[in-house]
Design an enzyme around this catalytic site. Structure first.
Site, PDB file in Angstrom:
ATOM      1  N   SER A 266       2.166   3.802   1.370  1.00 23.41           N
ATOM      2  CA  SER A 266       0.729   3.511   1.348  1.00 23.41           C
ATOM      3  C   SER A 266       0.422   2.082   0.921  1.00 23.41           C
ATOM      4  O   SER A 266      -0.681   1.581   1.151  1.00 23.41           O
ATOM      5  CB  SER A 266       0.001   4.481   0.407  1.00 23.41           C
ATOM      6  OG  SER A 266       0.395   4.278  -0.939  1.00 23.41           O
TER       7      SER A 266
ATOM      8  N   LYS B  37      -2.133   1.496  -6.273  1.00 22.38           N
ATOM      9  CA  LYS B  37      -3.098   1.054  -5.266  1.00 22.38           C
ATOM     10  C   LYS B  37      -3.629  -0.324  -5.646  1.00 22.38           C
ATOM     11  O   LYS B  37      -3.414  -0.811  -6.760  1.00 22.38           O
ATOM     12  CB  LYS B  37      -4.286   2.028  -5.167  1.00 22.38           C
ATOM     13  CG  LYS B  37      -3.927   3.465  -4.839  1.00 22.38           C
ATOM     14  CD  LYS B  37      -3.406   3.640  -3.421  1.00 22.38           C
ATOM     15  CE  LYS B  37      -3.055   5.101  -3.141  1.00 22.38           C
ATOM     16  NZ  LYS B  37      -2.436   5.275  -1.808  1.00 22.38           N
TER      17      LYS B  37
END
Length: 242
Positions: free
Chosen positions: A52, A93
């Site tokens: 991701s 993230k």
């Protein structure tokens, strides 16, 4: 004959060279061990299990993250956090919005905007739009809006837009900020701070002390090896002269 430096001795019969080599080893040990202890107190290793955050961080890569307080986080930082709404495991993230920001995507050129300002994101997985799906959110005070760099394969704030906090997580959920990639060998290096976010109010964060820690460990290693090699080299030199 040996050099004048080697002939000089202290009260216990030690040559100047041996004294200096012992001092080099002692200083080297202090730097080497001090660097490791310093690093262990400030940094933690993490493994990123998914892609991701590709291409910035590949799946299975190991990163070094500085332990920080959530109040220190700025836009553009790659952070390690844990939020019960997102899951029970730490996640990695990128912060694209902080409290009070209006984050949306995408412009006609396919860019993400923060408070109406288009943001260049050279770290994204593809040259396409900043997100395959459009979105818009206002980040509540004390919260962070988080996206993965591989936007087409990241479960991030966009998935949680209908939550009470508009997909954001509290600053207190952040435990560390990623400073460097440590594995695999080909990807080892410091994480760059995105220039686009530096132009927004609040700017970007500064890297932690990983560089000086690394320099201390390297310098310690050189001093230890150099000091330890003095004795054998001196004896070999003496045998050659004999």
């Amino acid at each position: 004959m040996s050099s004048s430096t080697e002939r000089r001795t202290d009260g216990r019969g030690r040559t100047t060279g041996s004294v200096l080599s012992g001092l080099a080893v002692a200083v080297g040990c202090a730097l080497f061990l001090g660097g490791f202890v310093w690093g262990a107190l400030i940094y933690r290793p993490y493994t990123v299990p998914t892609d991701s955050m590709a291409p910035t961080i590949a799946a299975g890569a190991r990163v070094l993250a500085e332990r920080v307080d959530g109040s220190e986080i700025r836009r553009g930082d790659v952070v390690v956090f844990k939020d019960s709404v997102w899951g029970d495991l730490p996640m990695v993230k990128r912060v694209v919005g902080v409290g009070g920001d209006k984050v949306s995507c995408c412009t006609k050129e396919g860019r993400l905007t923060v408070n109406g300002v288009p943001v260049e994101e050279p770290y994204l997985q593809s040259d396409g739009p900043a997100s395959p799906t459009g979105f818009k959110a206002k980040v509540p005070t004390g919260q962070l809006f988080l996206l993965g760099d591989h936007r087409s394969d990241s479960l991030d704030s966009r998935v949680h837009l209908t939550d009470g906090d508009h997909g954001s997580v509290p600053r207190s959920a952040v435990s560390a900020r990623v400073d460097a990639r440590a594995w695999p060998v080909g990807s080892v290096g410091m994480m760059d701070r995105p220039e686009a976010f530096s132009e927004l109010p609040g700017g970007t964060s500064q890297p932690g002390p990983l560089r000086p820690i690394t320099y201390a460990v390297i310098a310690g290693t050189v001093l230890i090896l150099g000091g330890a090699a003095h004795g054998p080299l001196t004896r070999r030199k003496g045998r050659n002269r004999g």
